[in-house]
Design a protein around this motif. Structure first.
Motif, PDB file in Angstrom:
ATOM      1  N   SER A 176       4.621   1.596  -3.540  1.00 16.31           N
ATOM      2  CA  SER A 176       4.148   1.310  -2.180  1.00 16.31           C
ATOM      3  C   SER A 176       5.276   1.082  -1.176  1.00 16.31           C
ATOM      4  O   SER A 176       5.062   1.178   0.025  1.00 16.31           O
ATOM      5  CB  SER A 176       3.220   0.085  -2.192  1.00 16.31           C
ATOM      6  OG  SER A 176       3.935  -1.041  -2.672  1.00 16.31           O
ATOM      7  N   VAL A 177       6.484   0.792  -1.662  1.00 18.27           N
ATOM      8  CA  VAL A 177       7.630   0.622  -0.756  1.00 18.27           C
ATOM      9  C   VAL A 177       8.606   1.792  -0.862  1.00 18.27           C
ATOM     10  O   VAL A 177       9.779   1.675  -0.526  1.00 18.27           O
ATOM     11  CB  VAL A 177       8.344  -0.740  -0.951  1.00 18.27           C
ATOM     12  CG1 VAL A 177       7.452  -1.881  -0.508  1.00 18.27           C
ATOM     13  CG2 VAL A 177       8.807  -0.925  -2.380  1.00 18.27           C
ATOM     14  N   GLN A 178       8.094   2.913  -1.362  1.00 15.71           N
ATOM     15  CA  GLN A 178       8.810   4.186  -1.407  1.00 15.71           C
ATOM     16  C   GLN A 178       9.943   4.272  -2.423  1.00 15.71           C
ATOM     17  O   GLN A 178      10.802   5.135  -2.326  1.00 15.71           O
ATOM     18  CB  GLN A 178       9.339   4.558  -0.017  1.00 15.71           C
ATOM     19  CG  GLN A 178       8.251   4.855   0.983  1.00 15.71           C
ATOM     20  CD  GLN A 178       7.382   6.036   0.547  1.00 15.71           C
ATOM     21  OE1 GLN A 178       7.869   7.084   0.199  1.00 15.71           O
ATOM     22  NE2 GLN A 178       6.085   5.829   0.556  1.00 15.71           N
TER      23      GLN A 178
END
Length: 106
Positions: free
Chosen positions: A10-12
């Protein structure tokens, strides 16, 4: 064609990759595209497991290499995996008919 699938959290941050197929650009043993992709991805796997001592799940077979981090990614694992991806993207720039990269988000 070689397909590289990159999965990000979700934070790449990269948490998983899978490489499937053969480029078919040259006979087996002389295919520098397959050799380049293999060198980059196998070096990343070895760097994570043997140099950084991270726990990973991986699978290798003819025309397949997959790796998944067992723990959350950190700055060091991200550096290894993003560097691998930079190298793969350069191969795609040079040989787009033989390699493609697909990125997913969890």
């Amino acid at each position: 064609m070689i397909t590289v699938e990159i999965t990000r959290d979700s934070v790449q941050r990269i948490v998983q990759f899978q490489v499937k197929g053969h480029s078919g650009s040259a006979p087996r043993g002389k295919d520098i595209i397959c050799a380049g992709v293999s060198a980059l991805t196998q070096s990343a796997l070895l760097g994570l497991s043997q140099y950084l001592n991270r726990t990973i799940r991986w699978q290798a077979a003819d025309g397949l290499l997959s790796m998944e981090l067992c723990n959350l990614p950190d700055d060091q694992t991200s550096a290894v995996l993003e560097t691998m991806l930079l190298g793969l993207k350069e191969i795609v720039k040079l040989e787009p008919d033989y390699v493609r990269i697909v990125e997913y988000r969890r």
